[in-house]
Motif scaffolding. Structure first.
Motif, PDB file in Angstrom:
ATOM      1  N   UNK A 100      23.621  21.847  33.156  1.00 12.57           N
ATOM      2  CA  UNK A 100      23.859  21.959  34.533  1.00 12.57           C
ATOM      3  C   UNK A 100      24.756  22.981  35.038  1.00 12.57           C
ATOM      4  N   UNK A 101      24.377  24.124  35.690  1.00 16.85           N
ATOM      5  CA  UNK A 101      25.408  25.266  36.115  1.00 16.85           C
ATOM      6  C   UNK A 101      24.822  26.217  37.278  1.00 16.85           C
ATOM      7  N   UNK A 102      25.701  26.408  37.891  1.00 13.78           N
ATOM      8  CA  UNK A 102      25.492  27.580  38.992  1.00 13.78           C
ATOM      9  C   UNK A 102      25.829  29.014  38.597  1.00 13.78           C
ATOM     10  N   UNK A 103      26.093  29.143  37.314  1.00 21.43           N
ATOM     11  CA  UNK A 103      26.459  30.191  36.751  1.00 21.43           C
ATOM     12  C   UNK A 103      25.334  30.537  35.692  1.00 21.43           C
ATOM     13  N   UNK A 104      24.270  31.048  35.739  1.00 20.22           N
ATOM     14  CA  UNK A 104      23.374  31.219  34.771  1.00 20.22           C
ATOM     15  C   UNK A 104      23.128  32.735  34.761  1.00 20.22           C
ATOM     16  N   UNK A 105      22.811  33.426  33.398  1.00 20.19           N
ATOM     17  CA  UNK A 105      22.474  34.714  33.476  1.00 20.19           C
ATOM     18  C   UNK A 105      20.895  34.875  33.081  1.00 20.19           C
ATOM     19  N   UNK A 106      19.916  35.841  33.792  1.00 22.34           N
ATOM     20  CA  UNK A 106      18.693  35.534  33.273  1.00 22.34           C
ATOM     21  C   UNK A 106      18.428  37.069  32.696  1.00 22.34           C
ATOM     22  N   UNK A 107      17.523  36.598  31.584  1.00 28.11           N
ATOM     23  CA  UNK A 107      17.324  37.791  30.668  1.00 28.11           C
ATOM     24  C   UNK A 107      15.960  37.407  30.236  1.00 28.11           C
ATOM     25  N   UNK A 108      15.009  38.463  30.486  1.00 26.53           N
ATOM     26  CA  UNK A 108      13.598  38.271  29.746  1.00 26.53           C
ATOM     27  C   UNK A 108      13.059  37.074  30.381  1.00 26.53           C
ATOM     28  N   UNK A 109      13.519  36.567  31.638  1.00 25.68           N
ATOM     29  CA  UNK A 109      13.019  35.533  32.419  1.00 25.68           C
ATOM     30  C   UNK A 109      13.440  34.021  31.853  1.00 25.68           C
ATOM     31  N   UNK A 110      14.428  34.102  31.147  1.00 25.59           N
ATOM     32  CA  UNK A 110      14.835  32.902  30.917  1.00 25.59           C
ATOM     33  C   UNK A 110      16.416  32.800  31.236  1.00 25.59           C
ATOM     34  N   UNK A 111      16.583  31.640  31.711  1.00 26.41           N
ATOM     35  CA  UNK A 111      18.170  31.337  32.329  1.00 26.41           C
ATOM     36  C   UNK A 111      18.956  31.005  31.308  1.00 26.41           C
ATOM     37  N   UNK A 112      20.063  31.784  30.866  1.00 27.01           N
ATOM     38  CA  UNK A 112      21.037  31.415  30.148  1.00 27.01           C
ATOM     39  C   UNK A 112      22.237  30.852  30.459  1.00 27.01           C
ATOM     40  N   UNK A 113      22.561  29.401  30.262  1.00 19.72           N
ATOM     41  CA  UNK A 113      23.284  28.640  30.642  1.00 19.72           C
ATOM     42  C   UNK A 113      24.729  28.534  30.021  1.00 19.72           C
ATOM     43  N   UNK A 114      25.919  28.518  30.673  1.00 13.70           N
ATOM     44  CA  UNK A 114      26.988  28.476  30.025  1.00 13.70           C
ATOM     45  C   UNK A 114      26.974  27.421  28.774  1.00 13.70           C
ATOM     46  N   UNK A 115      27.394  27.926  27.354  1.00 16.43           N
ATOM     47  CA  UNK A 115      27.435  26.797  26.384  1.00 16.43           C
ATOM     48  C   UNK A 115      28.081  25.469  26.787  1.00 16.43           C
ATOM     49  N   UNK A 116      29.119  25.560  27.678  1.00 14.09           N
ATOM     50  CA  UNK A 116      30.008  24.556  27.775  1.00 14.09           C
ATOM     51  C   UNK A 116      29.490  23.582  28.995  1.00 14.09           C
ATOM     52  N   UNK A 117      28.031  24.165  29.398  1.00 17.64           N
ATOM     53  CA  UNK A 117      27.303  23.267  30.431  1.00 17.64           C
ATOM     54  C   UNK A 117      26.453  22.230  29.719  1.00 17.64           C
ATOM     55  N   UNK A 118      26.003  22.503  28.361  1.00 20.29           N
ATOM     56  CA  UNK A 118      25.195  21.943  27.382  1.00 20.29           C
ATOM     57  C   UNK A 118      25.726  20.432  27.199  1.00 20.29           C
ATOM     58  N   UNK A 119      24.842  19.255  27.413  1.00 21.45           N
ATOM     59  CA  UNK A 119      25.448  18.089  27.076  1.00 21.45           C
ATOM     60  C   UNK A 119      25.039  17.894  25.696  1.00 21.45           C
ATOM     61  N   UNK A 120      26.086  17.987  24.692  1.00 24.45           N
ATOM     62  CA  UNK A 120      25.895  18.006  23.432  1.00 24.45           C
ATOM     63  C   UNK A 120      25.225  16.984  22.893  1.00 24.45           C
ATOM     64  N   UNK A 121      25.577  15.838  23.397  1.00 21.69           N
ATOM     65  CA  UNK A 121      25.031  14.162  23.094  1.00 21.69           C
ATOM     66  C   UNK A 121      23.716  14.321  22.898  1.00 21.69           C
TER      67      UNK A 121
END
Length: 93
Positions: free
Chosen positions: A12-33
């Motif tokens: 979850x993030x308010x800071x995504x970058x859209x490239x080729x229609x895909x939202x790229x989330x900051x790696x730190x927002x990924x729930x690694x569990x």
């Protein structure tokens, strides 16, 4: 933005970058569990080599559902340290 798999928010993030229609989330927002190893790799002519992770949520596995570019090309520098989702992951606002 939220990435949801099997009813669970996996990023979850308010800071995504859209490239080729895909939202790229900051790696730190990924729930690694919820992630697991994948040895899958692909190559993009302009972004570089992608690596993958799988998702395991409540007993359901989505193989290679997350991808990222550890060393993106200069043209794709905006996706450095970011992850994108596929394979059944829902992206919602």
């Amino acid at each position: 933005m939220k990435a949801i798999f099997n009813g669970v928010v996996v990023a979850e993030s308010n800071d995504t970058v859209v490239v080729e229609g895909n939202h790229y989330f900051p790696e730190a927002s990924l729930k690694r569990e919820y992630t697991s190893f994948s040895n899958h790799r692909t190559s993009c002519a302009w972004k570089g080599q992608a690596r993958y992770l799988s998702l395991l949520v409540n007993g359901e596995l989505a193989s290679d559902a997350i991808w990222y570019y550890p060393e993106p090309s200069d043209a794709a520098a905006q996706i450095k340290d970011r992850v994108a989702f596929g394979r059944g992951v829902q992206i919602v606002e």
